[in-house]
Design a protein around this motif. Structure first.
Motif, PDB file in Angstrom:
ATOM      1  N   ALA A 127       0.833  -1.203   0.000  1.00  0.00           N
ATOM      2  CA  ALA A 127       0.000   0.000   0.000  1.00  0.00           C
ATOM      3  C   ALA A 127       0.871   1.259   0.000  1.00  0.00           C
ATOM      4  N   LEU A 139       2.246   1.955  -3.476  1.00  0.00           N
ATOM      5  CA  LEU A 139       1.192   2.532  -4.329  1.00  0.00           C
ATOM      6  C   LEU A 139       0.914   3.987  -3.941  1.00  0.00           C
ATOM      7  N   LEU A 140       0.849   4.223  -2.653  1.00  0.00           N
ATOM      8  CA  LEU A 140       0.584   5.578  -2.163  1.00  0.00           C
ATOM      9  C   LEU A 140       1.707   6.530  -2.584  1.00  0.00           C
ATOM     10  N   ILE A 165       1.304   7.312  -6.335  1.00  0.00           N
ATOM     11  CA  ILE A 165       0.194   8.246  -6.560  1.00  0.00           C
ATOM     12  C   ILE A 165       0.564   9.648  -6.067  1.00  0.00           C
TER      13      ILE A 165
END
Lengths: 180, 445
Positions: B418, B421-422, B425
């Motif tokens: 996570a 991915l964070l 982004i």
């Protein structure tokens, strides 16, 4: 004054005041996240959601969690085992929500578009909220039934501190909305 | 159980390694923004105001990511390491609780600061920014003090297995808390400052050579210079605090210093080794140079000073030997960063035209600017891994502090995924913010 267990009212206030405030703020976000899915809302409003500074509401969650754990340091391993799964799943849901938030409001160029990410965004609110409510219920049950020793040494300091922080926070919030 | 401990350590390390990047920007951006805003108010310069405003937007975006990773860490710290709080909650609970107050102040005033651009008197707006800085820095201090306490637990006596004479303020303002706080702050300033200077350097690097002296880039050079002054001062401060850290380690955490410096036998006139790593059998592997008595001098200002060796610590209580490798990489990186900073000022003073050299711009933007972040990461790795096998030094072993639940193994991998991915982004979002600012009339870029 004590509750049925040796939890004091002061301690309960330290945990539940921020939780209630967070729940109100989070429910508002959840409502907005679904409202913005309607096609009419998408055409009218570019984002239809709160701006990034609204993320301050998460501090209330952290506040409640830290206060709770500090009050129950002696029972923390028992507690950790009880709330482990829902808490971790909730933090993953919050992480997913943050990713969707950044993608929708910062990365995606067309703010009137609605798609799968917007649905995931809205649903992540529901999942996080459901899991957090589960944690709060488990914690409340624990407080009422466990009889675990409460670390009350900081309550006299932090209870006036809570009032002070609410006052300090209220002043800028008041200025904020007066300006708008 | 060993598997759970390792998984928990990896998970905590990943989470902190990710979060610290956002922390350093949350600590440094308010200072730079306030500096530029103050200059804009005093000079009535709209361009400087646009720069401050642009960076405040970046700060808000980074706070969104930082808040989430911070929330996750607050949960992980309590759920994965219950043994730490169970042991020391009564002593070290105060900074944990204070952290939430500082966090609130930072967040509330950030919201206010962002919402009142151009709507309140300039110095009042500036004051809101000061409160953001105060909240962020206060928060960093109290959390660092918890870490300092884990390295050198103070503020209590244990009598018949029970805590006596608890002094929460002594625990919070312990020596390691102060030393680590000042050293880490200096490192954050260097790291974030270099990244910011690097972003403007990258912008110049992508500009056609004939446009490098255009008026549109005047502000870029101005910002790079101001930020590099900030980096230079922070670097000097970092050197001073590093020396204090070394002296602190020699006195209070000798096994950590001995492992880092590869010093086996206790004695006076301890040499400093440049190069060389542990061979796993009490010897040294690889090329190295010995500087006579230097470790004694660095530890307590005298060649006759006694420096404790690793062999004084029982084998099962020694930090892992590989921290020496992290330390060597860190020191090499420090040399590169310091060299690049000095080179910048030398060129700025005597060969300013060289600062428009594409190759130099490229080397700084892509080769040097991120090294400060690597330094911060390595610094914390040395602190944390160097404390092993203890979670609370001398009192709670890491293997005893970890949760008894085996769920860490099942869930642990999800968080690093996570975070990656964070991070992706967040970078994409930053890219969009920068693009938007470039297109904005009267914008900062």
């Amino acid at each position: 004054m004590n509750l049925d267990t040796n939890m004091t009212w002061g301690g309960a206030l330290l945990i539940y005041v921020p939780i209630v405030l967070f729940v109100v703020a989070f429910l508002y976000e959840t409502w907005l996240s679904f409202r913005r899915l309607r096609p009419a809302a998408a055409r009218k409003q570019r984002s239809g959601y709160v701006d990034a500074t609204w993320e301050i509401t998460h501090t209330l969650l952290v506040f409640a969690v830290v206060m709770f754990l500090m009050l129950y340091t002696q029972a923390i391993d028992e507690l950790a085992a009880i709330i482990y799964w829902p808490t971790f799943a909730a933090s993953l849901a919050l992480g997913l929500r943050a990713m969707c938030y950044l993608y929708i409001f910062y990365v995606r160029r067309d703010q009137t578009r609605r798609g799968a990410v917007d649905w995931v965004f809205a649903l992540s609110h529901v999942v996080a909220a459901a899991l957090l409510v589960t944690v709060v219920l488990q914690v409340s049950w624990f407080i009422l039934t466990s009889g675990a020793p409460v670390n009350t040494q900081f309550i006299p300091v932090f209870l006036p501190g809570l009032a002070l922080v609410v006052a300090v926070s209220a002043l800028p919030v008041w200025v904020l909305y007066r300006q708008r | 159980m060993e598997q759970t401990t390792t998984a928990a350590r990896v998970l905590m390390g990943d989470s902190l390694g990710f979060h610290i990047v956002f922390v350093m920007f949350a600590l440094v951006l308010p200072i730079l923004i306030l500096w530029f805003e103050a200059m804009s108010i005093r000079r009535g310069d709209k361009k400087l105001e646009a720069v401050a405003k642009f960076w405040s937007k970046i700060m808000t975006l980074l706070v969104v990511t930082g808040v989430i990773s911070g929330t996750v860490i607050a949960l992980q710290m309590s759920l994965i390491w219950p043994g730490i709080l169970k042991f020391g909650g009564q002593v070290i609970g105060l900074p944990f609780m204070l952290e939430t107050y500082f966090f609130m102040i930072e967040a509330v005033f950030l919201a206010l600061y962002m919402a009142t651009w151009g709507k309140v008197r300039p110095w009042l707006h500036w004051f809101f920014g000061v409160m953001v800085w105060l909240g962020a820095t206060g928060s960093a201090f109290v959390i660092t003090s918890v870490n300092g306490w884990m390295n050198l637990p103070t503020g209590f006596d244990i009598v018949d297995g029970k805590f006596e004479n608890i002094d929460v303020l002594a625990a919070m303002f312990s020596l390691p808390a102060l030393v680590t706080f000042f050293h880490s702050m200096a490192a954050y300033y260097v790291a974030a400052g270099l990244v910011i200077a690097g972003l403007y350097t990258a912008r110049l690097f992508w500009t056609r050579k004939r446009h490098l002296d255009a008026a549109t880039h005047k502000m870029d050079y101005f910002i790079i210079h101001k930020v590099m002054i900030f980096v230079g001062i922070s670097l000097i401060f970092s050197g001073v605090t590093a020396d204090l850290t070394g002296k602190y380690l020699a006195k209070h955490e000798p096994e950590k210093l001995a492992t880092i410096e590869l010093h086996y036998e206790t004695g006076t006139h301890a040499p400093l080794l440049v190069g060389g790593i542990a061979d796993g059998q009490g010897g040294i592997r690889g090329p190295y140079v010995e500087i006579p008595s230097a470790l004694s001098i660095l530890s307590c200002n005298s060649p006759g000073c006694t420096v404790k060796g690793i062999n004084d610590t029982p084998e099962h209580l020694r930090p892992p030997e590989y921290i020496r490798i992290i330390y060597l990489i860190k020191m090499t990186t420090v040399m590169v960063v310091a060299g690049a900073t000095v080179l910048y000022f030398v060129l700025h003073r005597w060969r300013p035209q060289w600062l428009r050299n594409k190759a130099l711009l490229g080397v700084f933007a892509f080769g040097v600017s991120w090294l400060g972040v690597a330094l911060v990461e390595m610094g914390w790795m040395l602190t944390e891994i160097g404390r092993q096998p203890w979670a609370v030094r001398g009192h709670v072993l890491t293997s005893d502090a970890v949760t008894k639940s085996h769920d860490v193994l099942a869930l642990g991998w999800l968080f690093p995924t996570a975070f990656v991915l964070l991070f992706i982004i967040t970078v994409l979002a930053l890219q969009q913010l920068i693009r938007h600012e470039t297109r904005l009339k009267g914008g900062a870029l």
